[in-house]
Design a protein around this motif. Structure first.
Motif, PDB file in Angstrom:
ATOM      1  N   ILE A 182     101.152 104.064   0.749  1.00  0.00           N
ATOM      2  CA  ILE A 182     101.693 103.636   2.045  1.00  0.00           C
ATOM      3  C   ILE A 182     101.238 102.215   2.384  1.00  0.00           C
ATOM      4  O   ILE A 182     102.046 101.367   2.787  1.00  0.00           O
ATOM      5  CB  ILE A 182     101.266 104.626   3.152  1.00  0.00           C
ATOM      6  CG1 ILE A 182     101.925 105.982   2.917  1.00  0.00           C
ATOM      7  CG2 ILE A 182     101.643 104.088   4.536  1.00  0.00           C
ATOM      8  CD1 ILE A 182     101.437 107.076   3.844  1.00  0.00           C
ATOM      9  N   MET A 216     103.142  99.309   0.453  1.00  0.00           N
ATOM     10  CA  MET A 216     104.600  99.253   0.498  1.00  0.00           C
ATOM     11  C   MET A 216     105.133  97.839   0.707  1.00  0.00           C
ATOM     12  O   MET A 216     106.333  97.605   0.560  1.00  0.00           O
ATOM     13  CB  MET A 216     105.131 100.186   1.599  1.00  0.00           C
ATOM     14  CG  MET A 216     104.981 101.651   1.248  1.00  0.00           C
ATOM     15  SD  MET A 216     105.585 102.769   2.535  1.00  0.00           S
ATOM     16  CE  MET A 216     107.327 102.418   2.543  1.00  0.00           C
ATOM     17  N   ASP A 266     113.160  94.599  -4.241  1.00  0.00           N
ATOM     18  CA  ASP A 266     112.208  95.450  -4.948  1.00  0.00           C
ATOM     19  C   ASP A 266     111.760  94.905  -6.299  1.00  0.00           C
ATOM     20  O   ASP A 266     111.345  95.664  -7.159  1.00  0.00           O
ATOM     21  CB  ASP A 266     112.801  96.850  -5.134  1.00  0.00           C
ATOM     22  CG  ASP A 266     112.621  97.713  -3.902  1.00  0.00           C
ATOM     23  OD1 ASP A 266     111.594  97.566  -3.223  1.00  0.00           O
ATOM     24  OD2 ASP A 266     113.512  98.525  -3.613  1.00  0.00           O
ATOM     25  N   ILE A 326     113.249 100.233   4.905  1.00  0.00           N
ATOM     26  CA  ILE A 326     112.576 100.915   3.802  1.00  0.00           C
ATOM     27  C   ILE A 326     113.572 101.174   2.676  1.00  0.00           C
ATOM     28  O   ILE A 326     114.576 101.864   2.875  1.00  0.00           O
ATOM     29  CB  ILE A 326     111.949 102.239   4.281  1.00  0.00           C
ATOM     30  CG1 ILE A 326     111.095 102.001   5.530  1.00  0.00           C
ATOM     31  CG2 ILE A 326     111.102 102.856   3.176  1.00  0.00           C
ATOM     32  CD1 ILE A 326     110.653 103.273   6.215  1.00  0.00           C
ATOM     33  N   LYS A 363     110.855 102.654  -2.487  1.00  0.00           N
ATOM     34  CA  LYS A 363     109.613 102.971  -1.770  1.00  0.00           C
ATOM     35  C   LYS A 363     109.577 104.438  -1.372  1.00  0.00           C
ATOM     36  O   LYS A 363     108.516 105.080  -1.415  1.00  0.00           O
ATOM     37  CB  LYS A 363     109.466 102.057  -0.558  1.00  0.00           C
ATOM     38  CG  LYS A 363     109.216 100.596  -0.906  1.00  0.00           C
ATOM     39  CD  LYS A 363     109.077  99.740   0.333  1.00  0.00           C
ATOM     40  CE  LYS A 363     108.614  98.329  -0.021  1.00  0.00           C
ATOM     41  NZ  LYS A 363     109.519  97.612  -0.914  1.00  0.00           N
ATOM     42  N   GLN A 386     108.663 106.500  -4.376  1.00  0.00           N
ATOM     43  CA  GLN A 386     107.228 106.438  -4.627  1.00  0.00           C
ATOM     44  C   GLN A 386     106.476 107.447  -3.763  1.00  0.00           C
ATOM     45  O   GLN A 386     105.535 108.105  -4.225  1.00  0.00           O
ATOM     46  CB  GLN A 386     106.714 105.025  -4.363  1.00  0.00           C
ATOM     47  CG  GLN A 386     107.198 103.989  -5.366  1.00  0.00           C
ATOM     48  CD  GLN A 386     106.853 102.573  -4.959  1.00  0.00           C
ATOM     49  OE1 GLN A 386     106.432 102.311  -3.823  1.00  0.00           O
ATOM     50  NE2 GLN A 386     107.039 101.631  -5.871  1.00  0.00           N
TER      51      GLN A 386
END
Length: 358
Positions: free
Chosen positions: A58, A61, A181, A280, A284, A287
């Motif tokens: 977290i 990120m 990303d 987001i 992510k 993950q």
């Protein structure tokens, strides 16, 4: 008037169960094709403190970006295509635009999608299709431009037409949320430096609920079994209430609120809720899903954890390239219930102006 009040807007909730270990499991596809996500909530029963590995994911990120007054034609350049479209998963979503009233734009991997009003569509002169939710005659249109099409290379007739439409005939400019990303390539911050661009951290909040009544779940009982397990639908409603800090300790006869935890249920000493807010990307979220699967590598008191993902209410698409509309609330969200045996429940919900989730 009374009959009008009794009409409830249509909504869809699709529930399915599978296993992460199943070779035909679709969990990754559902995550990867829900492109525009504004909030992720993780619920961990019998947990007072986030596990170190999950907290590391977290905290790592990264960030997303907001750029002001960005012309759409910037997404058509060869340099943008070479740096971003061909080398990673780039996402953009027009910011502070209303999909039922304003012109909106979005970039998903390889494509530019426009949702525009009738006047703008006619001025652009580009090929599109009527919106599914704008009535007859159509007052909105959807234009999809494949940025990977060879005809969109500079010099091609299609490129020239689209570029002329967006630079001269009807220049469109938006504030955008941007995400990227591929950390090994040039950053968004440097590429869009000639515009007002700002890096934004994700907002992370945590809370711990004490003595919370929680539904009893069995992974094999998606539809529940009286006296033994709650259904996925009942759990979805309860999860929404808990995520919004709504009291579930009510009596069914209560005048103020009759909503209560479904039966059967158990009392959990402490429950950790962690919420991440921002732009987001699916990578992510994947993950986080992978880390929650590892959560049960060590023995836990609880047999399940959950992850809920909310999509932007005003994004022009929801899953894949399905058109998304607003109507009452613009709902498009999904949740995973991840069990300690690698089974999972997947629940996908949309409002009135959206197609059935895939």
């Amino acid at each position: 008037m009374l009959s009008a009040l009794q009409v409830c807007p249509r909504h869809l909730l699709v529930c399915e169960k599978s296993s992460f270990l199943h070779e035909k499991s679709r969990h990754s596809t559902h995550v990867e094709t829900h492109y525009y996500n504004c909030c992720v909530s993780i619920l961990l029963p019998e947990c007072g403190l986030l596990p170190g590995k999950l907290k590391h994911v977290i905290d790592g990120m990264g960030s997303y970006f907001v750029v002001r007054n960005l012309p759409l034609h910037e997404f058509l350049t060869q340099e943008f295509n070479d740096r971003f479209i061909k080398k990673g998963l780039f996402y953009a979503l027009s910011y502070n635009t209303r999909v039922d009233q304003d012109n909106c734009a979005a970039v998903l991997p390889g494509k530019l999608v426009l949702s525009v009003n009738k006047d703008t569509y006619e001025e652009l002169g580009l090929e599109g299709k009527p919106s599914l939710y704008s009535g007859k005659p159509a007052m909105r249109h959807i234009v999809t431009i494949d940025l990977t099409d060879s005809a969109m290379s500079p010099g091609g007739k299609k490129f020239q037409r689209v570029n002329w439409a967006l630079t001269e005939k009807k220049p469109l400019t938006f504030d955008f949320l941007l995400a990227w990303d591929n950390s090994e390539e040039p950053s968004i911050l440097s590429y869009f430096s000639k515009y007002a661009v700002k890096e934004c951290p994700f907002r992370i909040s945590s809370s711990v609920s004490k003595n919370l009544h929680s539904p009893v779940l069995k992974s094999e009982e998606l539809h529940g079994k009286e006296g033994e397990s709650c259904s996925a639908t009942e759990f979805f409603e309860w999860l929404g209430a808990v995520s919004n800090n709504i009291d579930c300790d009510n009596e069914s006869s209560s005048f103020i609120s009759s909503f209560c935890c479904p039966e059967p249920n158990i009392l959990i000493e402490q429950t950790h809720l962690c919420t991440i807010t921002g732009f987001i990307t699916p990578v992510k979220i994947q993950q986080l899903v992978n880390q929650l699967r590892e959560y049960f590598n060590e023995p836990k008191l609880s047999q399940w954890v959950s992850l809920m993902v909310h999509g932007f209410a005003d994004s022009p698409i929801s899953w894949k390239e399905s058109e998304h509309g607003f109507f009452k609330g613009g709902e498009n969200l999904y949740s995973f219930v991840i069990f300690n045996n690698e089974d999972y429940w997947l629940q996908m919900a949309v409002g009135t102006y959206d197609g059935c989730p895939p």
